[in-house]
Design a protein around this motif. Structure first.
Motif, short mmCIF file in Angstrom:
data_model
loop_
_atom_site.label_atom_id
_atom_site.label_comp_id
_atom_site.label_asym_id
_atom_site.label_seq_id
_atom_site.Cartn_x
_atom_site.Cartn_y
_atom_site.Cartn_z
N THR A 174 0.78 -1.04 -0.07
CA THR A 174 -0.04 0.08 0.00
C THR A 174 0.79 1.17 -0.07
N ILE A 175 2.01 1.06 0.66
CA ILE A 175 2.88 2.51 0.85
C ILE A 175 3.64 2.60 -0.50
N GLN A 176 4.04 1.66 -1.21
CA GLN A 176 4.76 1.64 -2.44
C GLN A 176 4.18 2.47 -3.27
N PRO A 177 2.92 2.62 -3.80
CA PRO A 177 2.35 3.58 -4.78
C PRO A 177 2.40 4.71 -4.26
N LEU A 178 2.10 5.06 -2.80
CA LEU A 178 1.83 6.28 -2.29
C LEU A 178 3.16 7.13 -2.49
N LEU A 179 4.38 6.48 -2.27
CA LEU A 179 5.73 7.32 -2.51
C LEU A 179 5.66 7.24 -4.04
N GLU A 180 5.27 6.53 -4.75
CA GLU A 180 5.46 6.73 -6.28
C GLU A 180 4.74 8.01 -6.85
N HIS A 387 -7.45 -11.37 4.91
CA HIS A 387 -7.85 -10.62 5.89
C HIS A 387 -6.60 -9.24 5.61
N THR A 388 -7.06 -8.54 4.35
CA THR A 388 -6.00 -7.69 3.91
C THR A 388 -6.43 -6.53 3.18
N ILE A 389 -5.61 -5.53 2.63
CA ILE A 389 -6.17 -4.67 1.72
C ILE A 389 -5.66 -5.31 0.40
N SER A 390 -6.62 -5.51 -0.36
CA SER A 390 -6.54 -6.33 -1.75
C SER A 390 -5.87 -5.37 -2.69
#
Length: 408
Positions: A174-180, A387-390
């Motif tokens: 989830t964090i990776q595309p936010l950084l991008e 149990h995740t953010i898909s």
């Protein structure tokens, strides 16, 4: 005619207008549609995904039909927020309970610049990681990681809050595309989990340190002059104080999974500095808790139960329905709740369908029909059984962030 009767009529009018007038009022082009929805100039449609039929075939009717507990339940009276005054009063009551009348803390964390954090080693596009340390009561501290993107900062800050024992793969994905996209990202762990595992002072003997407690072992620390909820919520307040003083983001978005989803729900309700919030697999209204299908009824952890915290969950309405509304109202604010229909752990099934429209319409009413003053929506994710953010949920979150009109 009473206030609730008037409110019911107005909500009915909003619902009828949404259902009956959509086709007639549809904008002539996609760009206009984006603006009409309160978005910026980008007009890409919200990502959609079909039900995963292979997964669905393994689950019984309880995951596909409304639970008996929802039959005949009138949702409207369960939403206690009917005015801006109601929101302000409830927010004050929540803050007063957690911080015992002292208000939101004004403290700032200790900052270590340019640290090494193995948990985030696989991320790309990170220029620097700072470690923020928040001192709490009973010799407890909370560590938060502040990730600075390598690409030019977009002036937006995203908070990611992990759950109790969820592995880091969802957090990193989830964090990776936010950084991008140029977001600065703060990463949080639940108290006494992950990088926050530690000893705690015995409430009966402050000189004695006890082993890292589970959340169900926290009741002895709850007292008339201290709430253990500060372990969960104060790190957010203190680190946001730092962000506002040090680099002044124009918006603050919050994403959380499981226990982090509960934290996102509660914190976005009590602190209007949170602009957009995305709680995932984190809560259901109390009346639906026993109705979630197996593997077990979803009761929630210590911090989520009325029995443990009757002074915090003290509303005559449903506390969580109220929090959804509170988290959504204000200039540029909104919330998208995400639950996994086939979640292997928590808050699964389709019971949420009974409150989706009432909460959405209540927020629309209190925002006077202006999405830029508040909006609430729901994503039922039936693409998987984890149990995740898909990946699908991440794509919807990113779409919502990309199309939200944020003044820079």
């Amino acid at each position: 005619m009473g206030r609730r009767a008037i409110l019911g009529g107005m909500l009915g009018g909003i619902g009828a207008a949404v259902a009956g007038g959509a086709a007639a009022a549809a904008p002539a082009n996609a760009a206009a549609a984006g603006k009409a929805a309160g978005h910026g100039s980008k007009a890409a449609p919200r990502p959609v995904a079909p039900v995963n039929q292979e997964v669905a075939a393994r689950f019984g009717p309880g995951y596909k039909t409304l639970p008996a507990a929802s039959a005949g339940v009138d949702i409207e009276p369960l939403i206690g927020m009917t005015s801006a005054e109601d929101v302000a009063a409830r927010r004050k009551a929540m803050v007063d309970y957690i911080w015992k009348g002292a208000g939101l803390p004004s403290a700032r964390p200790t900052v270590e610049t340019g640290v090494t954090a193995p948990e985030f080693a696989s991320l790309t596009g990170v220029r620097r990681i700072d470690r923020l340390t928040v001192p709490l009561r009973h010799q407890v501290t909370a560590k938060v990681y502040d990730l600075v993107p390598r690409r030019p900062w977009n002036r937006r800050l995203a908070l990611y809050h992990n759950g109790h024992s969820e592995p880091f793969d969802t957090m990193l994905r989830t964090i990776q595309p936010l950084l991008e996209r140029g977001y600065r990202v703060m990463a949080y762990a639940m108290p006494f989990h992950h990088w926050n595992q530690q000893q705690i002072a015995d409430p009966a003997d402050p000189a004695k340190l006890l082993p890292n407690p589970s959340h169900r072992e926290l009741p002895p620390w709850e007292s008339a002059d201290f709430s253990a909820l500060t372990f969960f919520l104060e790190p957010l307040t203190v680190t946001l104080n730092h962000a506002q003083a040090a680099y002044r983001p124009v918006s603050i978005e919050m994403i959380g999974l499981s226990g982090g989803g509960w934290t996102t729900t509660v914190y976005a309700a009590l602190d209007p500095r949170i602009t957009r919030s995305y709680p995932v697999a984190g809560s259901l209204p109390f009346f639906l808790r026993p109705a979630a299908p197996k593997p077990r009824p979803t009761i929630g952890d210590w911090e989520q139960t009325k029995e443990a915290l009757p002074g915090f969950y003290a509303a005559t309405s449903d506390d969580f329905l109220d929090m959804y509304v509170m988290a959504s109202l204000g200039p540029g604010r909104g919330q998208l709740q995400i639950l996994n229909r086939f979640d292997e752990c928590c808050f699964n099934g389709v019971g949420h369908r009974v409150y989706h429209s009432p909460v959405r319409d209540r927020v629309a009413l209190l925002a006077e029909g202006r999405p830029e003053r508040g909006r609430w929506d729901f994503l039922e994710d039936a693409t998987h059984d984890d149990h995740t953010i898909s990946p699908h949920a991440v794509s919807v979150i990113l779409w919502d962030l990309d199309t939200t009109n944020v003044t820079t």
